[in-house]
Design an enzyme around this catalytic site. Structure first.
Site, short mmCIF file in Angstrom:
data_model
loop_
_atom_site.label_atom_id
_atom_site.label_comp_id
_atom_site.label_asym_id
_atom_site.label_seq_id
_atom_site.Cartn_x
_atom_site.Cartn_y
_atom_site.Cartn_z
N ASP A 66 38.36 6.27 39.53
CA ASP A 66 37.10 6.75 40.12
C ASP A 66 36.71 8.07 39.45
O ASP A 66 37.44 8.57 38.58
CB ASP A 66 37.24 6.91 41.65
CG ASP A 66 38.48 7.70 42.05
OD1 ASP A 66 39.11 8.33 41.18
OD2 ASP A 66 38.82 7.70 43.25
N ASN A 133 41.09 9.95 55.29
CA ASN A 133 40.19 9.14 56.12
C ASN A 133 40.34 7.64 55.84
O ASN A 133 39.54 6.83 56.30
CB ASN A 133 38.72 9.56 55.89
CG ASN A 133 38.25 9.26 54.47
OD1 ASN A 133 39.04 8.88 53.61
ND2 ASN A 133 36.96 9.45 54.23
N HIS A 135 40.25 6.22 52.82
CA HIS A 135 39.58 5.69 51.63
C HIS A 135 40.60 5.35 50.55
O HIS A 135 41.72 5.84 50.55
CB HIS A 135 38.48 6.64 51.12
CG HIS A 135 38.96 7.87 50.42
ND1 HIS A 135 38.18 9.02 50.34
CD2 HIS A 135 40.11 8.19 49.78
CE1 HIS A 135 38.83 9.94 49.66
NE2 HIS A 135 40.00 9.47 49.32
N GLU A 140 34.82 4.77 50.73
CA GLU A 140 34.90 5.48 52.01
C GLU A 140 34.81 4.46 53.16
O GLU A 140 34.41 3.31 52.96
CB GLU A 140 33.73 6.46 52.11
CG GLU A 140 33.70 7.52 51.00
CD GLU A 140 34.71 8.66 51.20
OE1 GLU A 140 35.77 8.45 51.81
OE2 GLU A 140 34.43 9.77 50.71
P1 PGA Z 1 45.34 13.17 47.27
O1 PGA Z 1 44.06 12.26 47.39
O2 PGA Z 1 46.31 12.43 46.42
O3 PGA Z 1 44.87 14.44 46.61
O4 PGA Z 1 45.85 13.38 48.67
C1 PGA Z 1 44.23 10.92 47.69
C2 PGA Z 1 42.89 10.27 47.79
O5 PGA Z 1 41.97 10.90 48.30
O6 PGA Z 1 42.77 9.12 47.37
#
Ligand code: PGA
Length: 235
Positions: A66, A133, A135, A140
């Protein structure tokens, strides 16, 4: 909704990253040109450190999962993070990593171009993290199982973590591989570490499968391996 076989591996650092690196290394010995989608952010960093010097990615086909709608060169851009955390340390990096370019004018065309590159051959391995959350990539809550690579709006909680990645600006949008392309991967590794991921990981693995928690759709993959540490799994 199906719920196919998945495996949970619980390992604490440093074994967490080392074990994943060993697993990837043995896969690459069998097939050096594996097509792999890679995440960025905090979670994969110990894994990437374990890969460096241990794994030959020179012939693999890498995809960046992404990208944030941030200015070129911003430290929180996924293309900056993957360079900083992995690619710049590899003795023989692959010639290129296929990425979603947010600097193009036509984001729909860019997403279609990227999606074609992913779908032509598919992904052998999609490695993803889970957002607090729920995602996955930047899919999302509200993202459905048929969602494809596309431009998305970021939830406030996702916008808020950008500063942890060193962002010099904010953004409200990003480009992401869709749920459908991730679930179609021949194998998915879901990475989760830390007690702050415990509740959401538990819901993703044992709660209902649905768009309220996009990571739950990964249970529909042919083969899902969850690499968690004890803190992320809890009791
Ligand atoms: P993080 O992010 O590894 O920085 O916790 C994970 C994500 O948002 O997919």
């Amino acid at each position: 909704m199906t719920d196919r076989h998945w495996t949970l591996k619980i390992l604490d650092a440093p074994e967490w990253g080392v074990s994943m690196a060993q697993e990837l290394s043995s896969r690459l010995r069998l097939n050096p040109s594996l097509r792999i989608s890679l995440p960025t952010g905090s979670t994969p960093r110990p894994f990437y450190r374990s890969l460096i010097g241990q794994v030959d990615l020179s012939q693999s086909q890498l995809f960046l999962l992404d990208e944030f709608g941030l200015p070129p060169g911003d430290p929180a851009r996924c293309d900056s993070m993957i360079q900083r955390d992995l690619m710049s340390h590899l003795p023989s990096p692959p010639p290129a990593i296929e990425a979603l370019n947010p600097d193009t004018r036509d984001h729909d065309a860019e997403c279609q171009r990227y999606r074609r590159a992913v779908v032509d051959g598919g992904l052998d391995l999609a490695i993803v993290g889970i957002g607090s959350n729920g995602h996955v990539g930047l899919n999302e809550p509200g993202s459905g199982p048929d969602s494809i690579t596309r431009k998305v709006s970021l939830n406030p909680s996702t916008q808020a973590v950008l500063h942890q990645y060193g962002a010099t600006a904010g953004t409200t949008w990003g480009l992401t591989t869709g749920i459908s392309e991730l679930v179609a991967a021949r194998e998915v590794w879901l990475l989760a570490t830390g007690s702050h991921k415990q509740q959401i990981l538990n819901q993703a693995l044992y709660g209902p499968i649905g768009p309220d928690l996009p990571a739950s759709f990964l249970r529909n993959c042919d083969r899902l391996v969850v690499w968690a540490d004890r803190a992320a799994v809890g009791e």
